[in-house]
Design a protein around this motif. Structure first.
Motif, PDB file in Angstrom:
ATOM      1  N   ILE A  24      41.942  43.432 -12.036  1.00 36.42           N
ATOM      2  CA  ILE A  24      43.483  43.177 -11.211  1.00 36.42           C
ATOM      3  C   ILE A  24      44.164  42.251 -12.107  1.00 36.42           C
ATOM      4  O   ILE A  24      43.764  41.232 -12.603  1.00 36.42           O
ATOM      5  N   THR A  25      45.175  42.807 -12.662  1.00 39.70           N
ATOM      6  CA  THR A  25      46.259  41.837 -13.396  1.00 39.70           C
ATOM      7  C   THR A  25      47.029  40.891 -12.320  1.00 39.70           C
ATOM      8  O   THR A  25      48.100  41.524 -11.954  1.00 39.70           O
ATOM      9  N   LEU A  26      46.807  40.084 -11.977  1.00 38.44           N
ATOM     10  CA  LEU A  26      47.269  39.183 -10.563  1.00 38.44           C
ATOM     11  C   LEU A  26      48.557  38.434 -10.987  1.00 38.44           C
ATOM     12  O   LEU A  26      48.942  37.975 -12.034  1.00 38.44           O
ATOM     13  N   ARG A  27      49.723  39.136 -10.202  1.00 37.64           N
ATOM     14  CA  ARG A  27      51.104  38.757 -10.451  1.00 37.64           C
ATOM     15  C   ARG A  27      51.457  38.689  -8.724  1.00 37.64           C
ATOM     16  O   ARG A  27      50.908  39.003  -8.010  1.00 37.64           O
ATOM     17  N   ASP A  28      52.736  38.064  -8.844  1.00 34.12           N
ATOM     18  CA  ASP A  28      53.411  37.620  -7.348  1.00 34.12           C
ATOM     19  C   ASP A  28      54.094  38.865  -7.241  1.00 34.12           C
ATOM     20  O   ASP A  28      55.255  38.669  -6.902  1.00 34.12           O
ATOM     21  N   THR A  29      53.394  40.037  -7.166  1.00 31.91           N
ATOM     22  CA  THR A  29      54.134  41.289  -6.852  1.00 31.91           C
ATOM     23  C   THR A  29      53.131  42.155  -5.749  1.00 31.91           C
ATOM     24  O   THR A  29      51.898  41.723  -5.549  1.00 31.91           O
ATOM     25  N   PRO A  30      53.766  42.860  -5.084  1.00 29.36           N
ATOM     26  CA  PRO A  30      53.255  43.622  -3.812  1.00 29.36           C
ATOM     27  C   PRO A  30      51.693  44.074  -4.212  1.00 29.36           C
ATOM     28  O   PRO A  30      50.740  44.150  -3.272  1.00 29.36           O
ATOM     29  N   GLN A  31      51.771  45.064  -5.336  1.00 27.59           N
ATOM     30  CA  GLN A  31      50.471  45.764  -5.586  1.00 27.59           C
ATOM     31  C   GLN A  31      49.127  45.004  -5.982  1.00 27.59           C
ATOM     32  O   GLN A  31      48.043  44.893  -5.428  1.00 27.59           O
ATOM     33  N   PRO A  32      49.472  44.067  -6.806  1.00 26.03           N
ATOM     34  CA  PRO A  32      48.328  43.098  -7.264  1.00 26.03           C
ATOM     35  C   PRO A  32      47.891  42.429  -6.187  1.00 26.03           C
ATOM     36  O   PRO A  32      46.494  42.101  -6.095  1.00 26.03           O
ATOM     37  N   LEU A  33      48.753  41.765  -5.267  1.00 24.72           N
ATOM     38  CA  LEU A  33      48.282  41.153  -3.990  1.00 24.72           C
ATOM     39  C   LEU A  33      47.341  41.808  -3.248  1.00 24.72           C
ATOM     40  O   LEU A  33      46.482  41.301  -2.681  1.00 24.72           O
ATOM     41  N   TYR A  34      48.025  43.209  -2.934  1.00 14.44           N
ATOM     42  CA  TYR A  34      47.114  44.069  -2.000  1.00 14.44           C
ATOM     43  C   TYR A  34      45.922  44.136  -2.584  1.00 14.44           C
ATOM     44  O   TYR A  34      44.701  44.108  -1.971  1.00 14.44           O
ATOM     45  N   LEU A  64      43.921  54.162  -5.220  1.00 15.38           N
ATOM     46  CA  LEU A  64      43.956  53.422  -4.289  1.00 15.38           C
ATOM     47  C   LEU A  64      44.558  52.078  -4.396  1.00 15.38           C
ATOM     48  O   LEU A  64      43.641  51.022  -3.997  1.00 15.38           O
ATOM     49  N   ARG A  65      45.495  51.776  -4.792  1.00 12.30           N
ATOM     50  CA  ARG A  65      46.107  50.546  -5.168  1.00 12.30           C
ATOM     51  C   ARG A  65      47.096  49.977  -4.386  1.00 12.30           C
ATOM     52  O   ARG A  65      47.424  48.537  -4.797  1.00 12.30           O
ATOM     53  N   SER A  66      47.618  50.639  -3.280  1.00 10.50           N
ATOM     54  CA  SER A  66      48.525  50.096  -2.554  1.00 10.50           C
ATOM     55  C   SER A  66      48.203  50.407  -1.154  1.00 10.50           C
ATOM     56  O   SER A  66      47.523  51.289  -0.744  1.00 10.50           O
ATOM     57  N   PRO A  67      48.905  49.652  -0.181  1.00 14.20           N
ATOM     58  CA  PRO A  67      48.650  50.079   1.214  1.00 14.20           C
ATOM     59  C   PRO A  67      49.063  51.588   1.555  1.00 14.20           C
ATOM     60  O   PRO A  67      48.100  52.389   2.311  1.00 14.20           O
ATOM     61  N   LYS A  68      50.111  51.954   0.815  1.00 13.22           N
ATOM     62  CA  LYS A  68      50.315  53.392   1.236  1.00 13.22           C
ATOM     63  C   LYS A  68      49.457  54.417   0.827  1.00 13.22           C
ATOM     64  O   LYS A  68      48.942  55.298   1.470  1.00 13.22           O
ATOM     65  N   GLU A 108      53.206  45.530   9.548  1.00 13.14           N
ATOM     66  CA  GLU A 108      53.580  44.059   9.776  1.00 13.14           C
ATOM     67  C   GLU A 108      54.747  43.763   8.624  1.00 13.14           C
ATOM     68  O   GLU A 108      55.485  42.649   8.845  1.00 13.14           O
ATOM     69  N   TRP A 109      54.109  43.809   7.356  1.00 17.46           N
ATOM     70  CA  TRP A 109      54.902  43.339   6.375  1.00 17.46           C
ATOM     71  C   TRP A 109      55.399  44.353   5.154  1.00 17.46           C
ATOM     72  O   TRP A 109      55.486  43.813   4.086  1.00 17.46           O
ATOM     73  N   SER A 110      55.717  45.518   5.647  1.00 19.09           N
ATOM     74  CA  SER A 110      56.267  46.473   4.811  1.00 19.09           C
ATOM     75  C   SER A 110      55.416  46.650   3.476  1.00 19.09           C
ATOM     76  O   SER A 110      56.111  47.187   2.351  1.00 19.09           O
ATOM     77  N   GLY A 111      54.062  46.451   3.584  1.00 14.13           N
ATOM     78  CA  GLY A 111      53.350  46.609   2.675  1.00 14.13           C
ATOM     79  C   GLY A 111      53.272  45.530   1.474  1.00 14.13           C
ATOM     80  O   GLY A 111      52.771  45.482   0.442  1.00 14.13           O
ATOM     81  N   ASP A 112      53.919  44.297   1.661  1.00 17.70           N
ATOM     82  CA  ASP A 112      54.203  43.306   0.843  1.00 17.70           C
ATOM     83  C   ASP A 112      53.632  41.880   1.390  1.00 17.70           C
ATOM     84  O   ASP A 112      54.240  41.366   2.189  1.00 17.70           O
ATOM     85  N   LEU A 113      52.369  41.492   1.074  1.00 18.53           N
ATOM     86  CA  LEU A 113      51.942  40.271   1.575  1.00 18.53           C
ATOM     87  C   LEU A 113      52.684  39.221   1.122  1.00 18.53           C
ATOM     88  O   LEU A 113      52.650  37.989   1.888  1.00 18.53           O
TER      89      LEU A 113
END
Length: 212
Positions: A24-34, A64-68, A108-113
């Motif tokens: 996981i390349t962690l960034r403050d964006t939806p996919q890495p946070l998920y 399977l990298r995103s809530p969707k 709850e969060w539109s897929g964005d933590l």
């Protein structure tokens, strides 16, 4: 051997976050946070950390990298991916939790933590309460998530959870988060390395052998 020597040697030899181990390349964006939340769920079970990170990599390799994507996959697809990572003891329950959790995160969060972060507004207890709404995420899962996320959510730094403090004790380092923070400019990586020391006595032995 000073505490600074111990900290430097630990970071040099075992300074890898669990997010990095799970690719996981962690960034403050939806996919890495998920992805980090998925990893935190897997790591919080009574199972070896290397198995949990392998299972996370397998899930992500299956797309399977995103809530969707997670919600859209079948239960069997999630079970099979977990099995590839040898995460077999809890695979069926975890596959269900991942599907239900993805649905909740989208609702709850539109897929964005980051929206949970915004709602908490820097209040750690409020954020923990939000995250614990996700199936499979309990207090340990929250600890793991925030321990790793502090690198991109600095309002929660420095964060050294109970397992990291256990590792600090094994290495003869302070068991106070603020004092530990003075030994590093990268608390997320340092905390992960301390957890490795807590989980594996060979890490402690290695640090003591190689520290100046």
């Amino acid at each position: 051997m000073t505490r600074a020597d111990t900290a430097t040697t630990l970071l040099d030899r075992h300074g890898t976050t669990y997010a990095a181990e799970a690719d996981i390349t962690l960034r403050d964006t939806p996919q890495p946070l998920y992805q980090l939340l998925v990893l935190s769920l897997l790591l919080s079970a009574r199972i070896r950390a290397d198995v949990a990170t392998a299972a996370a990599r397998a899930l992500f390799a299956h797309g399977l990298r995103s809530p969707k994507a997670m919600e859209g996959a079948s239960w069997q697809e999630r079970v099979d991916a977990l099995g590839e990572g040898h995460y077999r003891r809890y695979d069926e329950r975890t596959a269900t939790q991942l599907g239900e959790g993805a649905g909740l995160i989208r609702e709850e969060w539109s897929g964005d933590l980051r929206k949970a972060r915004e709602k908490a507004d820097g209040d750690e207890k409020a954020l923990a309460s939000e995250l614990r709404e996700v199936p499979g995420i309990g207090p340990t899962g929250v600890d793991i998530f925030l321990r790793e996320a502090q690198s991109v959510w600095p309002e929660y730094a420095p964060r050294f959870d109970p397992k990291a403090l256990q590792g600090a004790a094994r290495l003869g380092l302070p068991e106070d988060p603020r004092r530990l923070a003075r030994l590093t400019d990268d608390p997320a990586t340092f905390a992960a390395a301390l957890v490795r020391a807590a989980l594996d006595k060979k890490v402690v032995e290695d640090v003591k052998e190689h520290a100046p």
